[in-house]
Design a protein around this motif. Sequence first.
Motif, PDB file in Angstrom:
ATOM      1  N   ARG A 145       0.961  -1.276   0.069  1.00 46.95           N
ATOM      2  CA  ARG A 145       0.131  -0.001  -0.025  1.00 46.95           C
ATOM      3  C   ARG A 145       0.854   1.139   0.071  1.00 46.95           C
ATOM      4  O   ARG A 145       1.608   1.534   1.095  1.00 46.95           O
ATOM      5  N   PHE A 146       0.920   2.176  -0.964  1.00 44.32           N
ATOM      6  CA  PHE A 146       1.547   3.231  -1.204  1.00 44.32           C
ATOM      7  C   PHE A 146       0.933   4.684  -0.507  1.00 44.32           C
ATOM      8  O   PHE A 146      -0.199   4.685  -0.869  1.00 44.32           O
ATOM      9  N   SER A 147       1.767   5.510  -0.073  1.00 50.29           N
ATOM     10  CA  SER A 147       1.067   6.565   0.237  1.00 50.29           C
ATOM     11  C   SER A 147       1.098   7.513  -1.261  1.00 50.29           C
ATOM     12  O   SER A 147       1.956   7.054  -2.008  1.00 50.29           O
ATOM     13  N   ASN A 148       0.161   8.481  -1.302  1.00 45.64           N
ATOM     14  CA  ASN A 148      -0.048   9.170  -2.418  1.00 45.64           C
ATOM     15  C   ASN A 148       0.959  10.459  -2.491  1.00 45.64           C
ATOM     16  O   ASN A 148       1.220  10.707  -3.815  1.00 45.64           O
ATOM     17  N   THR A 149       1.667  10.658  -1.486  1.00 44.48           N
ATOM     18  CA  THR A 149       2.466  12.013  -1.658  1.00 44.48           C
ATOM     19  C   THR A 149       4.180  11.428  -1.444  1.00 44.48           C
ATOM     20  O   THR A 149       4.170  10.552  -0.532  1.00 44.48           O
ATOM     21  N   ARG A 150       4.991  12.067  -1.984  1.00 40.99           N
ATOM     22  CA  ARG A 150       6.346  11.884  -1.663  1.00 40.99           C
ATOM     23  C   ARG A 150       6.742  11.878  -0.348  1.00 40.99           C
ATOM     24  O   ARG A 150       6.311  12.915   0.362  1.00 40.99           O
ATOM     25  N   PHE A 151       7.925  11.159   0.135  1.00 36.77           N
ATOM     26  CA  PHE A 151       8.104  11.032   1.559  1.00 36.77           C
ATOM     27  C   PHE A 151       9.087  12.187   1.844  1.00 36.77           C
ATOM     28  O   PHE A 151      10.072  12.261   1.241  1.00 36.77           O
ATOM     29  N   THR A 152       8.921  12.720   2.875  1.00 29.64           N
ATOM     30  CA  THR A 152       9.783  13.631   3.566  1.00 29.64           C
ATOM     31  C   THR A 152       9.562  13.725   4.849  1.00 29.64           C
ATOM     32  O   THR A 152       8.324  13.645   5.784  1.00 29.64           O
ATOM     33  N   LEU A 153      10.574  13.937   5.825  1.00 32.47           N
ATOM     34  CA  LEU A 153      10.380  14.374   7.148  1.00 32.47           C
ATOM     35  C   LEU A 153      10.353  15.491   7.732  1.00 32.47           C
ATOM     36  O   LEU A 153      10.142  15.789   8.826  1.00 32.47           O
ATOM     37  N   ASN A 154      10.118  16.620   6.682  1.00 32.47           N
ATOM     38  CA  ASN A 154      10.086  17.819   6.985  1.00 32.47           C
ATOM     39  C   ASN A 154       8.345  18.209   7.332  1.00 32.47           C
ATOM     40  O   ASN A 154       8.409  19.068   8.160  1.00 32.47           O
ATOM     41  N   SER A 155       7.650  17.503   7.049  1.00 36.55           N
ATOM     42  CA  SER A 155       6.386  17.678   7.511  1.00 36.55           C
ATOM     43  C   SER A 155       5.718  16.438   8.122  1.00 36.55           C
ATOM     44  O   SER A 155       5.037  15.574   7.445  1.00 36.55           O
ATOM     45  N   ILE A 156       6.016  16.424   9.077  1.00 36.13           N
ATOM     46  CA  ILE A 156       5.480  15.100  10.200  1.00 36.13           C
ATOM     47  C   ILE A 156       3.869  15.161  10.391  1.00 36.13           C
ATOM     48  O   ILE A 156       3.324  14.245  10.874  1.00 36.13           O
ATOM     49  N   ASP A 157       3.513  16.435  10.191  1.00 34.10           N
ATOM     50  CA  ASP A 157       1.652  16.461  10.432  1.00 34.10           C
ATOM     51  C   ASP A 157       1.007  16.055   9.181  1.00 34.10           C
ATOM     52  O   ASP A 157      -0.220  16.022   9.339  1.00 34.10           O
ATOM     53  N   ASP A 158       1.533  15.717   8.037  1.00 31.49           N
ATOM     54  CA  ASP A 158       0.887  15.319   7.050  1.00 31.49           C
ATOM     55  C   ASP A 158       0.674  13.804   6.732  1.00 31.49           C
ATOM     56  O   ASP A 158       1.524  13.057   6.564  1.00 31.49           O
ATOM     57  N   HIS A 159      -0.523  13.431   7.092  1.00 28.56           N
ATOM     58  CA  HIS A 159      -0.851  12.008   7.165  1.00 28.56           C
ATOM     59  C   HIS A 159      -0.720  11.330   5.445  1.00 28.56           C
ATOM     60  O   HIS A 159      -0.440  10.132   5.745  1.00 28.56           O
ATOM     61  N   TYR A 160      -1.171  12.087   4.701  1.00 30.42           N
ATOM     62  CA  TYR A 160      -0.797  11.489   3.409  1.00 30.42           C
ATOM     63  C   TYR A 160       0.666  11.050   2.886  1.00 30.42           C
ATOM     64  O   TYR A 160       0.797  10.243   2.100  1.00 30.42           O
ATOM     65  N   VAL A 161       1.603  11.617   3.775  1.00 35.40           N
ATOM     66  CA  VAL A 161       3.054  11.182   3.525  1.00 35.40           C
ATOM     67  C   VAL A 161       3.530   9.901   4.244  1.00 35.40           C
ATOM     68  O   VAL A 161       3.964   9.000   3.819  1.00 35.40           O
ATOM     69  N   HIS A 162       2.696  10.039   5.562  1.00 36.58           N
ATOM     70  CA  HIS A 162       3.259   8.966   6.512  1.00 36.58           C
ATOM     71  C   HIS A 162       2.373   7.634   6.644  1.00 36.58           C
ATOM     72  O   HIS A 162       3.225   6.715   7.243  1.00 36.58           O
ATOM     73  N   LEU A 163       1.196   7.922   6.661  1.00 35.54           N
ATOM     74  CA  LEU A 163       0.097   6.884   6.724  1.00 35.54           C
ATOM     75  C   LEU A 163      -0.245   6.006   5.564  1.00 35.54           C
ATOM     76  O   LEU A 163      -0.741   6.971   4.492  1.00 35.54           O
ATOM     77  N   THR A 164       0.012   4.769   5.392  1.00 32.62           N
ATOM     78  CA  THR A 164      -0.293   4.330   3.996  1.00 32.62           C
ATOM     79  C   THR A 164      -1.725   3.397   3.998  1.00 32.62           C
ATOM     80  O   THR A 164      -2.002   2.956   2.954  1.00 32.62           O
ATOM     81  N   ASN A 165      -2.598   3.613   5.085  1.00 28.47           N
ATOM     82  CA  ASN A 165      -3.734   2.914   4.962  1.00 28.47           C
ATOM     83  C   ASN A 165      -4.640   3.643   3.988  1.00 28.47           C
ATOM     84  O   ASN A 165      -4.751   4.928   3.637  1.00 28.47           O
ATOM     85  N   VAL A 166      -5.268   2.694   3.242  1.00 27.55           N
ATOM     86  CA  VAL A 166      -5.976   3.061   2.354  1.00 27.55           C
ATOM     87  C   VAL A 166      -7.079   3.847   2.636  1.00 27.55           C
ATOM     88  O   VAL A 166      -7.591   4.860   2.115  1.00 27.55           O
ATOM     89  N   ALA A 167      -7.583   3.944   3.823  1.00 31.12           N
ATOM     90  CA  ALA A 167      -8.706   4.522   4.502  1.00 31.12           C
ATOM     91  C   ALA A 167      -8.467   5.949   4.443  1.00 31.12           C
ATOM     92  O   ALA A 167      -8.973   6.810   4.176  1.00 31.12           O
ATOM     93  N   VAL A 168      -7.018   6.250   4.879  1.00 34.01           N
ATOM     94  CA  VAL A 168      -6.410   7.557   4.760  1.00 34.01           C
ATOM     95  C   VAL A 168      -5.957   7.967   3.298  1.00 34.01           C
ATOM     96  O   VAL A 168      -6.620   9.319   2.905  1.00 34.01           O
ATOM     97  N   GLN A 169      -5.370   7.144   2.478  1.00 37.56           N
ATOM     98  CA  GLN A 169      -4.957   7.546   1.174  1.00 37.56           C
ATOM     99  C   GLN A 169      -6.192   8.110   0.391  1.00 37.56           C
ATOM    100  O   GLN A 169      -6.027   9.030  -0.639  1.00 37.56           O
ATOM    101  N   LYS A 170      -7.314   7.419   0.522  1.00 35.49           N
ATOM    102  CA  LYS A 170      -8.471   7.582  -0.503  1.00 35.49           C
ATOM    103  C   LYS A 170      -9.241   8.798  -0.317  1.00 35.49           C
ATOM    104  O   LYS A 170      -9.733   9.341  -1.283  1.00 35.49           O
ATOM    105  N   THR A 171      -8.658   9.771   0.811  1.00 32.47           N
ATOM    106  CA  THR A 171      -9.363  10.980   1.021  1.00 32.47           C
ATOM    107  C   THR A 171      -8.398  12.101   0.510  1.00 32.47           C
ATOM    108  O   THR A 171      -8.691  13.304   0.626  1.00 32.47           O
ATOM    109  N   ALA A 172      -7.098  11.675  -0.064  1.00 40.72           N
ATOM    110  CA  ALA A 172      -6.173  12.797  -0.529  1.00 40.72           C
ATOM    111  C   ALA A 172      -6.977  13.357  -1.714  1.00 40.72           C
ATOM    112  O   ALA A 172      -7.725  12.516  -2.640  1.00 40.72           O
ATOM    113  N   PRO A 173      -6.767  14.595  -1.884  1.00 47.07           N
ATOM    114  CA  PRO A 173      -7.167  15.328  -2.860  1.00 47.07           C
ATOM    115  C   PRO A 173      -6.789  14.847  -4.401  1.00 47.07           C
ATOM    116  O   PRO A 173      -7.776  15.040  -5.382  1.00 47.07           O
ATOM    117  N   ASP A 174      -5.650  14.399  -4.545  1.00 51.60           N
ATOM    118  CA  ASP A 174      -5.279  13.838  -5.944  1.00 51.60           C
ATOM    119  C   ASP A 174      -5.254  12.163  -5.899  1.00 51.60           C
ATOM    120  O   ASP A 174      -4.590  11.723  -7.048  1.00 51.60           O
TER     121      ASP A 174
END
Length: 342
Positions: A145-174
Amino acid sequence: QLTRKNYLVKNLKRFRKQLEREAGKLEARKCDFFPKTFEMPLEYHLFVEEFRKNPGITWIMKPVGRSQGKGIFLFRKLKDIIDWKKDGVHTDDQKDETQVEVYVAQQYIENPYLIGGRKFDLRVYVLVTSYVPLKAWLYRDGFARFSNTRFTLNSIDDHYVHLTNVAVQKTAPDYDPEKGCKWMIQQLRQYLTAKHGAELVEVLFADMDNIFIKSLQSVQKVIISDKHCFELYGYDILIDQNLKPWLLEVNASPSLAASSQEDYELKCHLLKDTLHIVDMEGRLTGKEKRVGGFDLIWNDGPVSREGNLDTPLNESFRANTHLGCYNDRKKQLKQLFRSLHA
């Protein structure tokens, strides 16, 4: 005992100590596949001690009994925990000990293996038909299961970067529901083999097999075994840049909802093969090492790829695991039931 995050870690720590006593440090090291973890608020002071030893590293907080990424957050400062302790865990209408929701604080894996700059984790299916003796089957299919957003440790508040759960990713705007954010585990195995060679990938997948077995052994004595029961577990595994697998959690009743046609087929086949093994019609002999997409990996001891189930293990032993290998389940089932019928 296995699927609540705090009990899983407690059982693994206990099992590691037991192995160190009985079989030495080398054997105990085979349990080093889960990040440093503390139960909150129970082990808060131990956590603070550890936190101060390594300032600046990232930690992740997870509620022990929730799923689909709910309630998870990352932090680097102690004040975030103090705020959480003050705001998040107390409710006015409950005055007893149930007022504190239990969390685990876990050292965040800061160097995950990335593909296309994106983080991913694996969902692998393990079927347990007995705990005494331990009998476990590993399914050949699974997915990354991939995250939709490129990985970075600069934004630890962005769930789309760090959580790969489909339930989280499918709410991403893109998020694109046509493409989804999954790879079949066969694709991943081919990709890793092309990049790192078959030998290293064999070691990685053998390390994953070790995770499945050791985690089940750690709860073998505390789970009530009933020969009329079975459990299908969904293991979540993260791979780091050094090709080391880490156990994130084990799910009971893993989601069987499909997010794509491929997903739908995988889960239907998984359910069919689970019911073939449960064998309510009594068609199997009990000596099968493979049923459809499932391979028997543990039967009160390791299972060899060669020979029958009762063949003694020899020096050229190869484990009977085929995770991410070709799954010709239909052909195998036809052959199996034809031979049983004969």
